[in-house]
Design an enzyme around this catalytic site. Structure first.
Site, short mmCIF file in Angstrom:
data_model
loop_
_atom_site.label_atom_id
_atom_site.label_comp_id
_atom_site.label_asym_id
_atom_site.label_seq_id
_atom_site.Cartn_x
_atom_site.Cartn_y
_atom_site.Cartn_z
N CYS A 160 -2.83 3.69 5.93
CA CYS A 160 -3.66 3.04 4.97
C CYS A 160 -3.28 1.47 4.98
O CYS A 160 -3.30 0.26 4.01
CB CYS A 160 -2.92 3.71 3.74
SG CYS A 160 -3.27 5.22 3.23
N CYS A 192 -4.42 10.43 -8.55
CA CYS A 192 -4.56 9.82 -6.77
C CYS A 192 -6.05 9.10 -7.11
O CYS A 192 -7.23 9.32 -6.94
CB CYS A 192 -5.99 11.31 -6.21
SG CYS A 192 -4.71 12.99 -6.40
N SER A 193 -5.90 7.96 -5.80
CA SER A 193 -7.08 7.43 -5.81
C SER A 193 -7.96 7.58 -5.26
O SER A 193 -7.89 8.62 -4.63
CB SER A 193 -6.21 6.50 -4.70
OG SER A 193 -5.34 6.77 -3.03
N ILE A 209 -11.67 7.97 -2.98
CA ILE A 209 -12.30 8.38 -1.86
C ILE A 209 -13.54 6.70 -1.86
O ILE A 209 -14.44 7.14 -2.63
CB ILE A 209 -13.24 9.25 -1.87
CG1 ILE A 209 -11.60 10.66 -1.23
CG2 ILE A 209 -13.96 8.61 0.28
CD1 ILE A 209 -12.18 11.33 -0.58
N HIS A 221 -9.41 3.01 -2.78
CA HIS A 221 -9.10 2.73 -2.10
C HIS A 221 -9.40 3.12 -0.42
O HIS A 221 -8.94 4.53 -0.21
CB HIS A 221 -7.55 3.83 -2.33
CG HIS A 221 -6.41 3.51 -0.70
ND1 HIS A 221 -6.03 2.95 0.11
CD2 HIS A 221 -5.69 5.05 -0.11
CE1 HIS A 221 -5.11 3.09 0.62
NE2 HIS A 221 -5.02 4.03 0.44
#
Lengths: 129, 390
Positions: free
Chosen positions: B87, B210-211, B213, B336
């Site tokens: 990342c 959560c970020s 997909i 992200h």
């Protein structure tokens, strides 16, 4: 027990339910999972050592969404455990209900064991001692 | 000694989200065009391309992506190299660009990054992301990416009393900021109750921790002092940069409540810039999970260890707070696309610092910090930037 430790043999010991860690020949530090160098003394010569199997729970999670290979096993615990010998390893948690994760307490004594998952792999795991 | 020569003179990103009907190279080219032709920087001026992308091999079955992407974006012939650090791929590409300018090897370079994640199933994407953890000792027993941060969250909750609600408040803030950002994946506010929906991904982390997909790309142009003014009246200087690594395995970390690579990278960047956390007007940090923003805000020295959750509760990190964090919505709500994130963060700093962040403009915007980390926190990059006239 005198051969130079390899990662392949480390994994095989787990599959054989016979966990072994590395021991630094220079300073005696117990190391698992394997490292290319001993971060305690800089040594690079290791031998196999058995461990007591006693440890304490450092932190954990319960996996609900997994990679394809593991999805059938969900929910399952993954934890960080500190062995009595000082090194920390990542392992499954056994004998606890993954649907009640909030009941698990950090710092509890745990004991080494093994679990074979639906994926067919044998995992190193720890249950409350 | 602060960096002397590196100026950002343009920056742009595509919309982040599920970009249906567009492939990796098309998304990449859109960001590049916006940051070059669209910003008055002719492509002929670009001398090299530093490209970030995490794992196109698994996500779109494409390796050797740098020349392919550069060629499609009209940069055929230039040296083009891909930088991969999970990342943090984008920020490591940026550091390569910084080194190229500071060394004097090139006058003007492009830093661009892209990821296309939504063309595979969620499980497949989870598997691709898990490749950023240690395959032999952690991923192989079913530890996932959210699982890594869940383990950190449990440790942080135990040590400092951080709660699931504190984490949910980070998500609420992210969505509030992203609601005003037309390039965000989620342009909708959420209530605390919704953020607390008990749909666990890796307990105690829930869906809204959560970020997502995402697909997306971002690009910036770096140039030296001599050239900067020919492109813009308001260049932004990169004055400090730091990068550090740590063990991939969580079990080898001395602390689970702090990411040591983040601490080290930020100290290096502050020392280089000759600045301290107090000098920062705002920050953009790597909030791949809500707990990651709380811990990052402590690791970069904005708050002392354990005080990150309180800062969120008291609104200190809100857009109108004393230390705004992720004023455009962060990874959590903007999206992200992993390899693209580090360059997108640089674009956010650039836009905020020159006062062109629109509805997401923070009030004080002379100096700021970006923090991008990779995988389990095994790579961290911190850059400190300042408007040239500040």
């Amino acid at each position: 027990m005198s051969e130079t430790p390899t990662i392949e043999q480390y994994q095989k010991y787990i599959q054989d339910h016979d966990f072994h860690a590395l021991k630094c020949k220079s300073c005696g530090a117990v190391i698992a999972p394997p490292k290319g160098m001993c971060y305690s003394c800089g040594g690079t010569d290791f031998e196999w050592t058995a461990v007591s199997g006693k440890g304490k729970l450092v932190s954990y999670t319960v996996i609900h969404v997994a990679a394809e290979e593991f999805q059938e096993e969900t929910p399952y615990f993954v934890a960080i455990v500190e062995l009595e010998e000082g090194t920390r390893i990542t392992a499954r948690l056994l004998g606890l209900d993954p649907n009640e994760p909030e009941k698990v307490k950090l710092g509890i004594p745990v004991k080494l064991g093994y679990e074979t998952g639906k994926s067919g792999k044998t995992y190193i795991g720890f249950s409350p001692a | 000694m602060p960096l002397r020569e590196t100026n950002i003179v343009s920056g742009a990103q595509t919309k982040f989200g599920k970009l249906e009907g567009l492939t990796l190279r098309e998304i990449f080219a859109e960001a590049v065009d916006k940051a070059t032709i669209g910003a008055g920087v002719p492509k002929e001026d670009i001398q090299a391309a530093f490209i970030g992308s995490f794992i196109p091999e698994m996500l779109v079955h494409q390796g050797h992506t740098a020349p392919l992407l550069a060629d499609y974006a009209g940069l055929r012939g230039l040296p083009a190299t891909r930088h991969e650090a999970a990342c943090a791929s984008g920020a490591t590409a940026l550091r390569a660009g910084i080194m190229a300018i500071e060394s004097g090897l090139y006058d003007t370079v492009l830093v661009a990054a892209a990821e296309k994640m939504t063309s595979v199933s969620t499980n497949r994407a989870t598997e691709a992301l898990a490749a950023a953890a240690d395959d032999e000792f952690e991923s192989s027993m079913g530890l996932t990416f959210p699982g890594v941060f869940a383990i950190a969250a449990v440790a942080h909750m135990q040590e400092y009393g951080t709660t699931e609600e504190d984490m949910a408040l980070v998500a609420v803030k992210a969505h509030r900021n992203a609601a005003k950002n037309p390039l965000a994946q989620f342009q909708k506010e959420i209530s605390l109750e919704k953020a607390m929906t008990p749909r666990y991904i890796a307990w105690p982390l829930k869906l809204f921790d959560c970020s997502p997909i995402s697909d997306g790309a971002a690009a910036i142009v770096l140039t030296n002092n001599e050239r900067a003014k020919q492109y813009t009246d308001t260049p932004v200087k990169i004055v400090g940069t730091g990068q550090a690594s740590a063990s991939m395995n969580l079990c080898d970390r001395t602390s689970l409540t702090s990411f040591e690579a983040s601490v080290r990278a930020s100290r290096i960047a502050y020392d280089m810039a000759g600045l301290t956390p107090k000098d920062m007007d705002f920050a953009v940090v790597h909030d791949c999970f809500t707990i990651a923003e709380i811990i990052a805000s402590e690791d970069i020295g904005f708050f002392k260890p354990g005080a990150g959750a309180k800062a969120v509760r008291e609104g200190v990190t809100a857009m109108d707070g004393d230390k705004p964090i992720n004023p455009m919505g962060g990874l959590k709500a903007v999206g992200h696309p992993v390899g693209a994130t580090g360059v997108k963060q640089a674009v956010v700093l650039y836009r905020e610092l020159i006062g062109e962040a629109g509805a997401n403009q923070v009030p004080n915007h002379d100096t700021a910090l970006m923090h991008n980390f990779g995988g389990t926190g095994a790579t961290a990059v911190v850059n400190i930037m300042r408007r040239a006239d500040a």
